[in-house]
Design a protein around this motif. Structure first.
Motif, PDB file in Angstrom:
ATOM      1  N   UNK A  93       0.796  -1.071   0.179  1.00 49.47           N
ATOM      2  CA  UNK A  93      -0.201  -0.004   0.184  1.00 49.47           C
ATOM      3  C   UNK A  93       0.970   0.512  -0.220  1.00 49.47           C
ATOM      4  N   UNK A  94       0.221   2.662  -0.565  1.00 49.03           N
ATOM      5  CA  UNK A  94       1.407   3.636  -0.055  1.00 49.03           C
ATOM      6  C   UNK A  94      -0.024   4.524  -0.143  1.00 49.03           C
ATOM      7  N   UNK A 121       6.048   1.089  12.852  1.00 48.36           N
ATOM      8  CA  UNK A 121       6.995   0.944  11.638  1.00 48.36           C
ATOM      9  C   UNK A 121       8.135   0.602  12.087  1.00 48.36           C
ATOM     10  N   UNK A 122       8.610  -0.422  10.619  1.00 46.34           N
ATOM     11  CA  UNK A 122       9.362  -1.458  10.862  1.00 46.34           C
ATOM     12  C   UNK A 122      10.489  -1.444   9.470  1.00 46.34           C
ATOM     13  N   UNK A 126       6.004  13.031   4.331  1.00 45.49           N
ATOM     14  CA  UNK A 126       6.423  12.177   3.237  1.00 45.49           C
ATOM     15  C   UNK A 126       5.342  10.877   3.282  1.00 45.49           C
ATOM     16  N   UNK A 127       6.274  10.108   2.215  1.00 45.67           N
ATOM     17  CA  UNK A 127       5.068   9.432   1.752  1.00 45.67           C
ATOM     18  C   UNK A 127       5.935   8.105   2.193  1.00 45.67           C
ATOM     19  N   UNK A 128       5.631   7.353   1.834  1.00 41.43           N
ATOM     20  CA  UNK A 128       5.725   5.719   2.586  1.00 41.43           C
ATOM     21  C   UNK A 128       4.748   4.521   1.695  1.00 41.43           C
ATOM     22  N   UNK A 141       0.383  -5.981  17.890  1.00 37.61           N
ATOM     23  CA  UNK A 141      -0.083  -5.406  17.379  1.00 37.61           C
ATOM     24  C   UNK A 141      -0.250  -4.618  15.898  1.00 37.61           C
ATOM     25  N   UNK A 142      -1.012  -4.272  15.639  1.00 43.32           N
ATOM     26  CA  UNK A 142      -0.681  -4.403  13.959  1.00 43.32           C
ATOM     27  C   UNK A 142       0.675  -3.033  13.477  1.00 43.32           C
ATOM     28  N   UNK A 143       1.328  -3.920  12.953  1.00 41.32           N
ATOM     29  CA  UNK A 143       2.881  -3.047  11.947  1.00 41.32           C
ATOM     30  C   UNK A 143       2.766  -2.846  10.161  1.00 41.32           C
ATOM     31  N   UNK A 144       3.473  -1.264  10.270  1.00 38.52           N
ATOM     32  CA  UNK A 144       3.551  -1.156   8.815  1.00 38.52           C
ATOM     33  C   UNK A 144       4.981  -2.189   8.837  1.00 38.52           C
ATOM     34  N   UNK A 145       5.168  -2.504   7.556  1.00 38.39           N
ATOM     35  CA  UNK A 145       6.491  -3.214   6.895  1.00 38.39           C
ATOM     36  C   UNK A 145       6.680  -2.633   5.516  1.00 38.39           C
ATOM     37  N   UNK A 146       7.968  -1.322   5.940  1.00 39.01           N
ATOM     38  CA  UNK A 146       7.985  -0.287   4.902  1.00 39.01           C
ATOM     39  C   UNK A 146       8.629  -0.888   3.887  1.00 39.01           C
ATOM     40  N   UNK A 147       8.785  -0.815   3.002  1.00 45.45           N
ATOM     41  CA  UNK A 147       9.543  -1.346   1.578  1.00 45.45           C
ATOM     42  C   UNK A 147      10.112  -0.097   0.895  1.00 45.45           C
TER      43      UNK A 147
END
Length: 569
Positions: free
Chosen positions: A488-489, A521-522, A539-541, A555-561
């Motif tokens: 996702x963006x 986020x990680x 900023x965007x991720x 918990x919910x975590x965002x794995x940043x690409x």
């Protein structure tokens, strides 16, 4: 490294709204389903609720009836059967499945794994000689053999029959085997073409069980091994494979076989196991046996029926994996130093590195690491049995096999597919190959293919992510090729608090967007951003959504690409 962000085109809005209303889900989740070819409630139910009854009739596979008849005749006549498989994860799990099933039916069965260094990939003359000399009249070849025309002809001359169970593309001429099971062979009408080698072996035992009125539980007990093969052989996680992987993962998480449990224990995996866990923690350990010594040890573990025995064998395999890691890291460091110290190598569109002392068992891993670093077609070469052997990896969209075909006059042999291949040449051809490979790559690769791409499935607001959204998204798994974890963006985020480094180069941070809840986020290998993400700077991720477990708290975590500031947009 610069990466290109590519956002997938969203499906027709009317289709999205209709499916979202029908399923009572977020329109973004409906769009993800349509991207996967799912347009209505029934198709969604089939997708979200895999059923073991979704498995195809194994007798739809060309050659299956001949294969079962030959095996039945061998068992009836007390013939000796040899189960032969490749030395990688797919091959060793396939051996374990087929051997374990038939050893409960006949005592006249054994297995054979070729040695990576003395026999190479696939059916070997040495293996056929072993069969003939030890009274085996039938070989069941798994995950190999579809192109072994000369080897099967040699076996026929020794009165050794072959049943070939393979999933690779056949050549123009098929081996003269008693039966060939390969959905990709001409005239085969089997509905699903992307089974793993172990998956073909599973269909073989499924067919035998059906014909002999055996309960399906006699077959399904091996689904944990099938799931491991699907994960590690990077086959499509769609259709029948997705059903097999779903129930295989279920078994791994509830009642794994003794050998698989020992592997998970030694890897320290206690939480719920996913496809990616298998790829990163189970697969490398199974592969290590064949890379460092003999794949037979991996098979011995996977067929184990004694816990103490399994514990001992998993310890040995883990030791081999640690040794493999040592070779892998040291050779990668040496290769990176070679490139960094050579201006010509740095500026090429391909990477070819050679050291005659490098361990052949890990050069494929090293080629993958160099491709990640420089993102261009890569070949790693070393000496082996008087020749130079190589392992090659490619980048998205570039056909490596075709590039090697352009160098074929310099090679003794080569094989593989679009993104991975192996090759052998005479030592005196190395320098000519380096120049020719660069020439072929330069002529055929585009500038875009030299920039790594992040494929983004949809743009969303952080406020859309809640427990229901995540629960439904999780049901899109098991994930893998052709059913990848959605990326996702989200734009114009703000950092909350102070980002921190985890390890040497991993970034940990918290973000929010327009008053949304804050998400942890990680961002692996993106520590260089730590001083650029400041309070008040948007900023965007792009990221995947995952569950993070810490001290039994979920918990919910965002794995940043990927990360971009507004200046880069």
């Amino acid at each position: 490294m610069q990466k290109r962000w590519a956002i997938r085109e969203m499906p027709d809005n009317e289709d999205v709204k209709k499916l979202a209303a029908e399923l009572n889900i977020d329109p973004v989740l409906a769009a993800l389903l349509i991207q996967r070819g799912i347009y209505n409630f029934e198709e969604a139910r089939f997708f979200f609720r895999p059923d073991i009854r979704h498995l195809h009739d194994p007798f739809l596979m060309l050659g299956m009836e001949k294969a079962i008849n030959r095996i039945e005749r061998a068992i009836l006549n007390d013939e000796r059967i040899l189960v032969f498989g490749d030395y990688d994860v797919d091959g060793t799990t396939a051996i374990a499945v087929v051997y374990s099933f038939f050893r409960r039916i006949t005592r006249n069965i054994a297995y054979y794994t070729p040695n990576r260094y003395t026999e190479g990939y696939g059916i070997s003359t040495k293996g056929i000689d072993y069969a003939a000399e030890n009274g085996f009249s039938l070989i069941i070849a798994l995950d190999c053999g579809i192109k072994s025309v000369d080897k099967v002809e040699y076996a026929n001359s020794l009165r050794v029959d072959f049943i070939i169970c393979d999933h690779h593309l056949p050549g123009e001429v098929l081996p003269d085997a008693v039966a060939i099971l390969d959905p990709k062979q001409p005239l085969c009408q089997y509905p699903y073409k992307e089974l793993s080698g172990c998956g073909i072996g599973f269909k073989l035992i499924q067919a035998y069980a059906e014909k002999n009125n055996m309960p399906f539980e006699k077959v399904s007990r091996y689904l944990d091994l099938v799931a491991i093969s699907i994960a590690c052989d990077i086959v499509h996680v769609t259709g029948e494979n997705r059903t097999l992987a779903h129930f295989g993962l279920q078994q791994i998480n509830t009642s794994p076989s003794i050998g698989v449990k020992a592997l998970l224990d030694i890897a320290g995996k206690k939480e719920r196991i996913s496809i990616s866990d298998i790829v990163f923690f189970v697969g490398p350990r199974i592969n290590a046996a064949g890379r460092m010594d003999d794949a037979r040890l991996a098979v011995e573990l996977l067929i184990c029926e004694n816990e103490d025995d399994a514990r001992d064998k998993s310890f040995l395999i883990n030791t081999q994996n640690l040794e493999r890691k040592g070779h892998d890291l040291s050779i990668t460091d040496e290769a990176l130093s070679l490139i960094a110290g050579d201006e010509i190598l740095i500026n090429r569109k391909s990477t070819v590195v050679f050291n005659e002392k490098w361990h052949k068992g890990v050069i494929g891993i090293v080629a993958s690491r160099l491709t990640e670093k420089y993102y261009r077609p890569t070949v790693v070469l070393t000496r082996s049995n008087g020749h130079v052997a190589g392992s090659a990896r490619s980048v998205l969209g570039f056909d490596l096999y075709e590039a090697l075909s352009g160098c074929s006059d310099l090679l003794i042999q080569y094989g593989g597919h679009k993104y991975a291949a192996g090759l052998t040449m005479k030592p005196e051809m190395v320098n000519d190959f380096i120049d020719r490979f660069e020439e072929v790559v330069s002529m055929n690769i585009t500038d875009d293919q030299l920039i790594q791409e992040i494929k983004i499935d949809a743009e969303i607001e952080l406020s859309q992510i809640d427990s229901k959204f995540f629960r439904i998204l999780s049901q899109y798994g098991p994930f893998g090729p052709e059913n990848m974890t959605p990326v996702f963006l989200s734009r114009n985020l703000m950092v909350q608090g102070q980002p921190s480094l985890v390890g040497t180069d991993h970034l940990k941070l918290c973000v929010s967007q327009n008053g949304s809840p804050t998400f942890e986020c990680i961002a692996f290998s993106q520590g260089s951003w730590i001083n650029q993400l400041k309070s008040g700077v948007p900023f965007d991720i792009c990221y995947t959504i995952e569950e993070h477990v810490w001290r039994e708290k979920r918990s919910i975590q965002l794995n940043v690409k990927g990360i971009r500031t507004n200046k880069q947009n």
